[in-house]
Scaffold this active site. Structure first.
Site, mmCIF file in Angstrom:
data_model
loop_
_atom_site.group_PDB
_atom_site.id
_atom_site.type_symbol
_atom_site.label_atom_id
_atom_site.label_comp_id
_atom_site.label_asym_id
_atom_site.label_seq_id
_atom_site.Cartn_x
_atom_site.Cartn_y
_atom_site.Cartn_z
ATOM 1 N N ARG A 116 16.594 -15.229 -32.069
ATOM 2 C CA ARG A 116 17.732 -15.813 -31.347
ATOM 3 C C ARG A 116 18.926 -16.062 -32.258
ATOM 4 O O ARG A 116 20.047 -16.247 -31.779
ATOM 5 C CB ARG A 116 17.298 -17.114 -30.677
ATOM 6 C CG ARG A 116 16.233 -16.897 -29.601
ATOM 7 C CD ARG A 116 15.960 -18.181 -28.838
ATOM 8 N NE ARG A 116 14.873 -18.017 -27.875
ATOM 9 C CZ ARG A 116 15.002 -17.501 -26.658
ATOM 10 N NH1 ARG A 116 16.201 -17.080 -26.258
ATOM 11 N NH2 ARG A 116 13.973 -17.398 -25.839
ATOM 12 N N LEU A 145 5.663 -15.159 -29.502
ATOM 13 C CA LEU A 145 6.499 -16.276 -29.093
ATOM 14 C C LEU A 145 5.629 -17.472 -28.681
ATOM 15 O O LEU A 145 4.416 -17.332 -28.500
ATOM 16 C CB LEU A 145 7.392 -15.846 -27.922
ATOM 17 C CG LEU A 145 8.414 -14.744 -28.235
ATOM 18 C CD1 LEU A 145 9.069 -14.251 -26.949
ATOM 19 C CD2 LEU A 145 9.462 -15.232 -29.221
ATOM 20 N N LYS A 167 -2.506 -14.939 -28.610
ATOM 21 C CA LYS A 167 -3.268 -15.817 -27.748
ATOM 22 C C LYS A 167 -2.767 -17.256 -27.877
ATOM 23 O O LYS A 167 -2.153 -17.572 -28.890
ATOM 24 C CB LYS A 167 -4.758 -15.727 -28.096
ATOM 25 C CG LYS A 167 -5.088 -16.286 -29.478
ATOM 26 C CD LYS A 167 -5.366 -15.213 -30.460
ATOM 27 C CE LYS A 167 -5.165 -15.675 -31.860
ATOM 28 N NZ LYS A 167 -4.035 -15.176 -32.538
#
Length: 393
Positions: free
Chosen positions: A61, A101, A124
């Site tokens: 980002r 993420l 996971k």
């Protein structure tokens, strides 16, 4: 001395992997969503020794963070700023997306990656809810794409050896599985994303996904009931479990146990973000262990999430019930310098190249794992983590 040398050599090759002798002309090209701390050990380093894979791009980002990460790891493309994740997904030179993420963003960006025609390696737990997991795998199947939840420990020879010992019948009828997955408090600060409810925070999500997975894998079955589950929370985080202990009933070879009776197979899972100091002041080592007990013996596996660093497989068994136990210790490191992640990458590339992987973790396995995590959360009274509100394909 030989053991210390082997340890040093393993770690050296993990962090300095040799380049493949015969790289393919058109390797699979990976893109990474987020400049995550896990990405180097989980993908970037394993790729370096694989002849048919490369990391082509990273998105973050913040453009500066993306640029720094790309330069540090020799990644050609860095997407940053507003829309960076989507720009990576739209890149025609990306074949596979790695999604590390936060849990609460797994569903949104996996669905968007699949919509863009990319295969996905997904960290996971797969999502915040089992229903989201089901939708992702259904969409992947519709698109003819591969989606793999990254339970890397299952691909390692140490884990596979423990499973083989159990399946051989050496331990007799299984009676109990005990999984510990805890870390000292300094690893997970209050500011850690794992303490954010909306992002799928909680010990049962972050660590319990491993504990649930390995208990089901070694039992070769799914639970039938959550016998009990208790969660510890802090006043600042009333919906996020710092630790959870759960006991589940499993079917046995003699039939299905639904009431947790003593003659059935049970599994106790202990997960903890902040293991208390010993005697109130002595630091604790992380505890990543699993023990499987049967009518004729016991097998222990230490450090099951990262056996490539170090592990012990300790087996105590007898030829008949009630007989004298004989003890032995085994170690199974496999290919020198290969981590659990490198074995996982091998399986993923084989699948994408339409070869049969040595081991595979399928869609229903991922869905079922999260169903039982949600069942544990229901029993604790905390409830499931919130589903995503993002607009997805």
């Amino acid at each position: 001395m030989a053991s210390l040398y082997g340890f040093a050599k393993r770690l050296y090759l993990v962090f300095n992997p040799p380049s493949p002798k015969e790289p393919t002309a058109s390797p699979l090209r990976f893109g990474i969503l987020g400049a995550a701390r896990i990405a180097p050990i989980a993908l970037i380093l394993p790729v370096k020794s694989h002849p048919d894979a490369v990391v082509t791009a990273v998105a973050a980002r913040d453009q500066g963070r993306a640029d720094t990460f790309a330069k540090q790891h020799g990644i050609p493309k860095a997407y940053g700023g507003s829309g960076a994740y989507q720009k990576l997904l739209d890149d025609p030179e990306i074949d596979v997306v790695y999604n590390p993420l936060p849990n609460g963003l797994h569903y949104e960006w996996t669905m968007k990656a699949l919509a863009a025609g990319k295969h996905v390696l997904l960290e996971k737990p797969s999502a915040n809810t089992a229903e989201e997991t089901r939708k992702m795998f259904t969409f992947a199947q519709e698109k003819g794409l591969v989606l793999l939840e990254a339970f890397h420990y299952r691909y390692h020879p140490a884990t596979r050896r423990v499973k083989a010992i159990i399946d051989s019948g050496e331990l007799g009828t299984l009676t109990k599985i005990e999984v510990n997955f805890g870390i000292p408090g300094f690893f997970v600060k209050d500011s850690d994303i794992r303490m954010v409810y909306d992002l799928g925070g909680g010990a049962m999500m972050d660590m319990g996904c491993y504990a649930m997975s390995i208990s089901r894998y070694l039992a070769n079955a799914d639970p039938t009931k959550v016998i009990s589950a208790n969660a510890e929370v802090l006043p600042k985080f009333p919906r996020v479990d710092v630790s959870t202990t759960a006991t589940l009933a499993f079917p046995t070879s003699g039939g299905t146990t639904t009431n947790g009776s003593a003659d059935g197979l049970t599994a106790t899972l202990l997960t903890h973000f902040r293991l208390p100091p010993l005697l109130g002041f002595l630091p604790r080592w992380p505890d990543f262990s699993v023990r499987v007990s049967g009518t004729r013996g016991i097998v222990d596996l230490s450090n099951f999430p990262a056996p490539w660093v170090h592990h012990n497989i300790t087996v105590e068994s007898s030829e008949q019930e009630g007989g004298r136990l004989r003890k032995r210790t085994e170690k199974h490191y496999g290919n020198l310098g290969w981590t659990t992640y490198r074995y996982q990458l091998e399986a993923l590339v084989d699948k994408l190249r339409e070869r049969t992987p040595e081991h595979w973790y399928d869609a229903q396995d991922s869905i079922t794992n999260l169903e039982w995590i949600e069942a544990v959360y229901k029993e604790t009274g905390l409830g499931s983590r919130p589903p995503s509100t993002a607009q997805v394909p």
